[in-house]
Design a protein around this motif. Structure first.
Motif, PDB file in Angstrom:
ATOM      1  N   ARG A 263       0.824  -1.212   0.000  1.00  0.00           N
ATOM      2  CA  ARG A 263       0.000   0.000   0.000  1.00  0.00           C
ATOM      3  C   ARG A 263       0.858   1.260   0.000  1.00  0.00           C
ATOM      4  NH1 ARG A 263      -3.008  -1.458   3.813  1.00  0.00           N
ATOM      5  NH2 ARG A 263      -1.960  -0.416   5.551  1.00  0.00           N
TER       6      ARG A 263
ATOM      7  N   ARG B 106       2.322   1.894  -3.367  1.00  0.00           N
ATOM      8  CA  ARG B 106       1.323   2.421  -4.298  1.00  0.00           C
ATOM      9  C   ARG B 106       1.010   3.887  -4.014  1.00  0.00           C
ATOM     10  NH1 ARG B 106      -1.968  -1.281  -3.470  1.00  0.00           N
ATOM     11  NH2 ARG B 106      -3.337  -0.257  -1.938  1.00  0.00           N
ATOM     12  N   ARG B 107       0.951   4.267  -2.745  1.00  0.00           N
ATOM     13  CA  ARG B 107       0.559   5.623  -2.377  1.00  0.00           C
ATOM     14  C   ARG B 107       1.735   6.596  -2.376  1.00  0.00           C
ATOM     15  NH1 ARG B 107      -3.362   4.499   2.890  1.00  0.00           N
ATOM     16  NH2 ARG B 107      -5.108   3.529   1.756  1.00  0.00           N
ATOM     17  N   HIS B 108       2.891   6.127  -1.955  1.00  0.00           N
ATOM     18  CA  HIS B 108       4.051   7.025  -1.823  1.00  0.00           C
ATOM     19  C   HIS B 108       5.291   6.387  -2.465  1.00  0.00           C
ATOM     20  CE1 HIS B 108       1.524   9.139   1.075  1.00  0.00           C
ATOM     21  NE2 HIS B 108       1.372   8.003   1.747  1.00  0.00           N
TER      22      HIS B 108
END
Length: 242
Positions: free
Chosen positions: A98, A101-103
């Motif tokens: 996650r 994917r986000r950072h």
């Protein structure tokens, strides 16, 4: 004599002789230790019961019950332990996935900082981190290895752990019972066979330790013999009291 491998020059003697033993133990360590656990626990259990001057049939039933109970207990405990560990690892991998994917940039810089901390020149560390971060799954694998110390593609199987624990414990626990099943009427044949098994297990353990096979075998024989002697003494005292 030197050879060329993957663009590097390697000395043949170094290539052929620079090998190491499996320090993680592979299949050998859990199998041998499971067998030793079965041997020591069932030998001690049977010795304690025999010390109470009970009938041979009672000793045999005790040994078979100890084998079944211990093997099922080992299998259930190992399954639960490995399954819980696997679930925890998968949860942490999902957190890392996650974050990637986000950072993605922050994760790339984090990876570069890890390499810098290990002595890699900052510019080179960042170049390596950039290349490794291009493939999300590859990046996840690298972050898992570097941050969590695990290989996402090599997680332990709860079923395999349970079956191997059951089998190795049952095999070890069977040795003290076997002489009785073959017609023995006293404890001594069971003790002798179990002690030989303990010595063999200790010798095998030396393959994943730095100890010699002889000293490792004697150490395990002494520990198992002491456990049997102590429980036999306790059984004798309890038998005399009741």
């Amino acid at each position: 004599m030197s050879i060329i491998e993957n663009g590097a020059t390697l000395h043949e003697a170094h290539r052929d002789n620079h090998t190491h033993r499996d320090v993680n133990g592979g299949w050998l360590r859990p199998a041998v230790f499971g067998a030793m656990d079965g041997l020591v626990s069932n030998l001690a259990l049977m010795s304690g019961v025999a010390g109470g001057s009970v009938a041979t049939q009672t000793i045999v039933i005790t040994g078979l019950a100890g084998l079944a109970a211990g093997a099922f207990s080992m299998a259930a405990g190992e399954y639960t332990s490995v399954a819980s560990q696997r679930e925890l690892v998968q949860a942490e991998l999902e957190v890392e996935r996650r974050e990637l994917r986000r950072h993605p940039v922050d994760e790339m810089e984090e990876l570069a900082a890890l390499y810098v901390a290990r002595g890699v020149e900052p510019r080179l560390a960042r170049e390596v981190a950039v290349q490794l971060s291009r493939d999300p799954e590859r990046a996840l694998e690298i972050h898992a290895r570097e941050e969590l110390g695990i290989d996402p593609d090599d997680l332990p199987s709860p079923a395999v752990a349970a079956v191997s624990s059951f089998g190795s414990f049952a095999l070890g626990a069977l040795l003290p019972v076997l002489p009785y099943l073959l017609g023995a009427t006293s404890l001594w044949p069971a003790v002798l066979l179990a002690l030989l098994g303990l010595f063999a297990c200790g010798a095998l353990v030396s393959r994943v330790t730095a100890r010699g096979w002889w000293s490792s075998g004697l150490r395990q024989l002494a520990l198992g013999g002491a456990a049997a002697a102590l429980t036999y003494g306790i059984g004798s005292l309890v038998g005399a009291a009741v």
